[in-house]
Write a protein that holds these residues in place. Sequence first.
Motif, PDB file in Angstrom:
ATOM      1  N   SER A 195       0.821  -1.221   0.000  1.00  0.00           N
ATOM      2  CA  SER A 195       0.000   0.000   0.000  1.00  0.00           C
ATOM      3  C   SER A 195       0.850   1.264   0.000  1.00  0.00           C
ATOM      4  CB  SER A 195      -0.939   0.002   1.205  1.00  0.00           C
ATOM      5  OG  SER A 195      -0.181  -0.052   2.414  1.00  0.00           O
ATOM      6  N   ASN A 196       2.118   1.158   0.463  1.00  0.00           N
ATOM      7  CA  ASN A 196       2.967   2.355   0.502  1.00  0.00           C
ATOM      8  C   ASN A 196       3.449   2.781  -0.879  1.00  0.00           C
ATOM      9  OD1 ASN A 196       4.987   0.473  -0.069  1.00  0.00           O
ATOM     10  ND2 ASN A 196       5.828   0.488   2.021  1.00  0.00           N
ATOM     11  N   PHE A 197       3.022   2.045  -1.925  1.00  0.00           N
ATOM     12  CA  PHE A 197       3.336   2.473  -3.284  1.00  0.00           C
ATOM     13  C   PHE A 197       2.652   3.801  -3.609  1.00  0.00           C
ATOM     14  CE2 PHE A 197       5.151  -0.870  -6.304  1.00  0.00           C
ATOM     15  CZ  PHE A 197       5.932  -1.418  -5.304  1.00  0.00           C
ATOM     16  N   GLY A 198       1.666   4.174  -2.821  1.00  0.00           N
ATOM     17  CA  GLY A 198       0.941   5.412  -3.109  1.00  0.00           C
ATOM     18  C   GLY A 198       1.549   6.650  -2.505  1.00  0.00           C
ATOM     19  N   GLN A 199       2.791   6.562  -1.993  1.00  0.00           N
ATOM     20  CA  GLN A 199       3.360   7.691  -1.260  1.00  0.00           C
ATOM     21  C   GLN A 199       4.139   8.676  -2.130  1.00  0.00           C
ATOM     22  OE1 GLN A 199       6.248   6.244   1.517  1.00  0.00           O
ATOM     23  NE2 GLN A 199       7.678   5.595  -0.055  1.00  0.00           N
ATOM     24  N   TRP A 200       4.543   8.272  -3.340  1.00  0.00           N
ATOM     25  CA  TRP A 200       5.415   9.148  -4.119  1.00  0.00           C
ATOM     26  C   TRP A 200       4.656  10.366  -4.649  1.00  0.00           C
ATOM     27  CZ3 TRP A 200       5.964   3.736  -5.606  1.00  0.00           C
ATOM     28  CH2 TRP A 200       7.113   3.146  -5.088  1.00  0.00           C
ATOM     29  N   GLU A 201       5.280  11.505  -4.512  1.00  0.00           N
ATOM     30  CA  GLU A 201       4.651  12.744  -4.958  1.00  0.00           C
ATOM     31  C   GLU A 201       4.978  13.071  -6.407  1.00  0.00           C
ATOM     32  OE1 GLU A 201       5.837  15.824  -2.331  1.00  0.00           O
ATOM     33  OE2 GLU A 201       4.725  15.024  -0.601  1.00  0.00           O
ATOM     34  N   ASN A 202       6.080  12.504  -6.923  1.00  0.00           N
ATOM     35  CA  ASN A 202       6.532  12.882  -8.262  1.00  0.00           C
ATOM     36  C   ASN A 202       6.510  11.734  -9.257  1.00  0.00           C
ATOM     37  OD1 ASN A 202       7.267  15.558  -7.348  1.00  0.00           O
ATOM     38  ND2 ASN A 202       9.064  14.620  -6.382  1.00  0.00           N
ATOM     39  N   LEU A 203       6.012  10.564  -8.873  1.00  0.00           N
ATOM     40  CA  LEU A 203       6.060   9.403  -9.753  1.00  0.00           C
ATOM     41  C   LEU A 203       5.137   9.602 -10.954  1.00  0.00           C
ATOM     42  CD1 LEU A 203       7.438   6.546  -9.679  1.00  0.00           C
ATOM     43  CD2 LEU A 203       5.202   5.663  -8.999  1.00  0.00           C
ATOM     44  N   ASN A 204       5.685   9.410 -12.154  1.00  0.00           N
ATOM     45  CA  ASN A 204       4.846   9.507 -13.353  1.00  0.00           C
ATOM     46  C   ASN A 204       4.843   8.235 -14.188  1.00  0.00           C
ATOM     47  OD1 ASN A 204       7.204   9.580 -15.033  1.00  0.00           O
ATOM     48  ND2 ASN A 204       7.357  11.788 -14.710  1.00  0.00           N
ATOM     49  N   PHE A 205       5.656   7.232 -13.822  1.00  0.00           N
ATOM     50  CA  PHE A 205       5.692   5.979 -14.580  1.00  0.00           C
ATOM     51  C   PHE A 205       5.847   4.816 -13.609  1.00  0.00           C
ATOM     52  CE2 PHE A 205       7.404   2.511 -16.988  1.00  0.00           C
ATOM     53  CZ  PHE A 205       6.941   2.663 -18.281  1.00  0.00           C
ATOM     54  N   LEU A 206       4.864   3.902 -13.601  1.00  0.00           N
ATOM     55  CA  LEU A 206       4.901   2.733 -12.724  1.00  0.00           C
ATOM     56  C   LEU A 206       4.553   1.494 -13.535  1.00  0.00           C
ATOM     57  CD1 LEU A 206       5.106   1.303 -10.009  1.00  0.00           C
ATOM     58  CD2 LEU A 206       2.735   1.973  -9.528  1.00  0.00           C
ATOM     59  N   SER A 207       5.503   0.568 -13.632  1.00  0.00           N
ATOM     60  CA  SER A 207       5.304  -0.654 -14.397  1.00  0.00           C
ATOM     61  C   SER A 207       5.636  -1.871 -13.539  1.00  0.00           C
ATOM     62  CB  SER A 207       6.177  -0.658 -15.658  1.00  0.00           C
ATOM     63  OG  SER A 207       6.116  -1.911 -16.292  1.00  0.00           O
ATOM     64  N   LEU A 208       4.613  -2.686 -13.299  1.00  0.00           N
ATOM     65  CA  LEU A 208       4.784  -3.957 -12.600  1.00  0.00           C
ATOM     66  C   LEU A 208       4.227  -5.095 -13.444  1.00  0.00           C
ATOM     67  CD1 LEU A 208       3.607  -2.875  -9.016  1.00  0.00           C
ATOM     68  CD2 LEU A 208       5.958  -3.039  -9.858  1.00  0.00           C
ATOM     69  N   ASP A 209       4.069  -4.877 -14.730  1.00  0.00           N
ATOM     70  CA  ASP A 209       3.408  -5.845 -15.600  1.00  0.00           C
ATOM     71  C   ASP A 209       4.276  -7.069 -15.855  1.00  0.00           C
ATOM     72  OD1 ASP A 209       5.056  -3.974 -17.007  1.00  0.00           O
ATOM     73  OD2 ASP A 209       4.326  -4.807 -18.888  1.00  0.00           O
ATOM     74  N   VAL A 210       3.629  -8.151 -16.301  1.00  0.00           N
ATOM     75  CA  VAL A 210       4.265  -9.426 -16.642  1.00  0.00           C
ATOM     76  C   VAL A 210       5.104  -9.935 -15.460  1.00  0.00           C
ATOM     77  CG1 VAL A 210       5.460 -10.718 -18.449  1.00  0.00           C
ATOM     78  CG2 VAL A 210       4.426  -8.529 -19.011  1.00  0.00           C
ATOM     79  N   ASN A 211       4.453 -10.075 -14.319  1.00  0.00           N
ATOM     80  CA  ASN A 211       5.069 -10.655 -13.138  1.00  0.00           C
ATOM     81  C   ASN A 211       4.113 -11.708 -12.577  1.00  0.00           C
ATOM     82  OD1 ASN A 211       7.736  -9.328 -12.482  1.00  0.00           O
ATOM     83  ND2 ASN A 211       6.476  -7.488 -12.739  1.00  0.00           N
ATOM     84  N   LEU A 227       0.961  10.630 -11.726  1.00  0.00           N
ATOM     85  CA  LEU A 227       1.160   9.417 -12.523  1.00  0.00           C
ATOM     86  C   LEU A 227       0.567   9.573 -13.926  1.00  0.00           C
ATOM     87  CD1 LEU A 227       2.433   6.605 -12.059  1.00  0.00           C
ATOM     88  CD2 LEU A 227       0.119   5.746 -11.671  1.00  0.00           C
ATOM     89  N   GLU A 228       1.362   9.197 -14.929  1.00  0.00           N
ATOM     90  CA  GLU A 228       0.927   9.250 -16.324  1.00  0.00           C
ATOM     91  C   GLU A 228       0.754   7.863 -16.930  1.00  0.00           C
ATOM     92  OE1 GLU A 228       3.354  11.756 -18.728  1.00  0.00           O
ATOM     93  OE2 GLU A 228       3.453  13.352 -17.240  1.00  0.00           O
ATOM     94  N   VAL A 229       1.543   6.885 -16.482  1.00  0.00           N
ATOM     95  CA  VAL A 229       1.494   5.533 -17.035  1.00  0.00           C
ATOM     96  C   VAL A 229       1.441   4.520 -15.895  1.00  0.00           C
ATOM     97  CG1 VAL A 229       2.703   3.812 -18.416  1.00  0.00           C
ATOM     98  CG2 VAL A 229       2.753   6.198 -19.119  1.00  0.00           C
ATOM     99  N   LYS A 249      -5.770  12.229 -12.488  1.00  0.00           N
ATOM    100  CA  LYS A 249      -6.165  13.135 -13.569  1.00  0.00           C
ATOM    101  C   LYS A 249      -5.110  13.283 -14.662  1.00  0.00           C
ATOM    102  CE  LYS A 249     -10.068  14.011 -11.584  1.00  0.00           C
ATOM    103  NZ  LYS A 249     -10.390  15.326 -11.034  1.00  0.00           N
ATOM    104  N   ASN A 250      -3.858  12.907 -14.390  1.00  0.00           N
ATOM    105  CA  ASN A 250      -2.794  13.013 -15.403  1.00  0.00           C
ATOM    106  C   ASN A 250      -2.523  11.698 -16.125  1.00  0.00           C
ATOM    107  OD1 ASN A 250      -1.829  15.823 -15.135  1.00  0.00           O
ATOM    108  ND2 ASN A 250      -1.369  15.207 -13.037  1.00  0.00           N
ATOM    109  N   LEU A 251      -3.288  10.672 -15.792  1.00  0.00           N
ATOM    110  CA  LEU A 251      -3.029   9.348 -16.361  1.00  0.00           C
ATOM    111  C   LEU A 251      -3.317   9.321 -17.857  1.00  0.00           C
ATOM    112  CD1 LEU A 251      -2.080   6.677 -15.082  1.00  0.00           C
ATOM    113  CD2 LEU A 251      -4.456   5.922 -15.110  1.00  0.00           C
ATOM    114  N   LEU A 275      -6.682  10.342 -20.549  1.00  0.00           N
ATOM    115  CA  LEU A 275      -6.402   8.931 -20.821  1.00  0.00           C
ATOM    116  C   LEU A 275      -6.446   8.644 -22.322  1.00  0.00           C
ATOM    117  CD1 LEU A 275      -5.817   6.425 -19.040  1.00  0.00           C
ATOM    118  CD2 LEU A 275      -8.211   5.774 -19.372  1.00  0.00           C
ATOM    119  N   GLU A 276      -5.390   7.986 -22.807  1.00  0.00           N
ATOM    120  CA  GLU A 276      -5.288   7.620 -24.210  1.00  0.00           C
ATOM    121  C   GLU A 276      -5.444   6.119 -24.429  1.00  0.00           C
ATOM    122  OE1 GLU A 276      -1.565   9.064 -25.631  1.00  0.00           O
ATOM    123  OE2 GLU A 276      -2.038  11.168 -25.219  1.00  0.00           O
TER     124      GLU A 276
END
Length: 541
Positions: A195-211, A227-229, A249-251, A275-276
């Motif tokens: 749950s602490n993954f939600g603490q970053w103030e500047n994160l714009n790219f988070l990828s945990l896919d294919v795990n 976050l954008e991605v 809102k920036n996703l 969102l695109e």
Amino acid sequence: MLEAGNNNFTGREMKRRKRRRCKSFGGSDNYNFHPSSSPFSSSSSNLHPSSVSVVAAAATLPTTSCSKLALFVIAVPLLFSTTASYLIFPPNAPNNTTMVPPLSSFNNSERQALLQSGWWSNDSSNISNHCRWSGIVCDDAGSVTEIHGWELNIVPNNESKLLRLQNLNLTAFPNLVSLYLGGMGLTGNCGTIPSNFGQWENLNFLSLDVNQISGPIPLELGNLKTLEVLYLSNNLLTGTIPSTFGQLKNLRSLHLESNQVRGSIPFELGNLTKLEELYLSNNSLTGTIPSTLGQLESLIHLYLDSNQLKGHIPVEIGNLKYSEILNLSSNFVSGQIPLEIGAVESLQELYIDFNKINGSIPSEFQNLIELTILNLSHNMISGVIPSKLFQLTNLASLSLSNNQLSGNIPSDIGSLDSLCDLDLSYNKLEGSIPSPMLKNCSSFGKVDLSNNLLSGHFPSKIGYVDKLDISHNFLNDILEATQDFDIRYCIGTGGYGSVYRAQLPSGKVVALKKLHQMESQNPSFDKSFRNEVKMVITNPS
């Protein structure tokens, strides 16, 4: 369909991945997108008692594909030397030739967190400066801003403890901007995303896919306001989609496909006006398609396929002016196709197959001038095939099979220069077969008109067709050329049926197989029949 930890993508997925790579390398976007889709099976209905299959072979012309690869060349003068070295980096790779902060400015807590994970054991034994370790990018103060796990070569131990997501204490990186841990085979502590993954103030790219991460998606991810991605696809995630995602809102890109997510699609996703890409396919989502998705004015790709969605297609879908791909296939969607879809003039691929759609094909489809793929198969669509559908000059693949369509096949079908794949099988179409079918197909063309009520003569001009199936119809030429399948024209009998050689009035020699029941659905039948076709072509007399 992808399973967790599996990197073998389908043909359709690879095509999209390649297209997104071209866009990323050719433009200013630094993100690589990873879409999925699901394979579909075909079904069949009752066959007519007299059945004939025809396969025609044709030469193929080579096709070419375009790909772009941007290479950045950086000239680095060597100290105390009169020459220069040139280093070539792939796009988006961390640039380790930039000035590294002095040792005194290193953030020791970040360095210790990297060491304790065990992921950088090779680098740490040779390089003391953690900003020079593989996949690590630091700012001028020596604080880690980017972690690219795809650069690491981690060999797990026998118990795979090394690949636990919690091995890396991510709370130690307050300035993190990009976290890419996709495709590493990671698991979670008890399989979950912290749950602490939600603490970053500047994160714009988070990828945990294919795990192999399991458990619910933390509500706290909705706190990542910059976050954008967000890539969480191809894992073992369960639970529902957090409504807090409506706060991002920036996703620009949200990938949750190929998990075990259930529940309904939150209407709050309609708040993501930037969102695109929205990929929710291959899950267990239920409920209806929210009308609020029509508020996603920037949306380009929408994948809701292979779920358990029901209800009607919302008319608000027509507001997605910039959408290029819309995939609703393999659900329980019912009702008629909304006329408003004809307003999405940028649409290139439309999939509504394997649903419970009824009514007729909207004539408004004529406005989809960019459309290349249209798949409405395996529904309950009735009425005639609109002739205006064949004014879509970019249409390359058209599948209307397994419906209740009636009337004639429009003669305009031969005017489509790009059409190479046509499936109108298992309907109630009647009349003669238009000639030619595929006019200028530059690759292997496929035409399936089987299981209809077609009559008349065999077409004198077929076009560039590799496989033509007109079985289970009532074509006069076939019966006359074989004298109602007289034994004199039989050239072989096997487990699937009897093969007949026939010369049509046009002089064309064809091989015909009169099937026992439903063998045309069997892949081994296709291989066997092609061998028999070669025998007929080799020995025409």
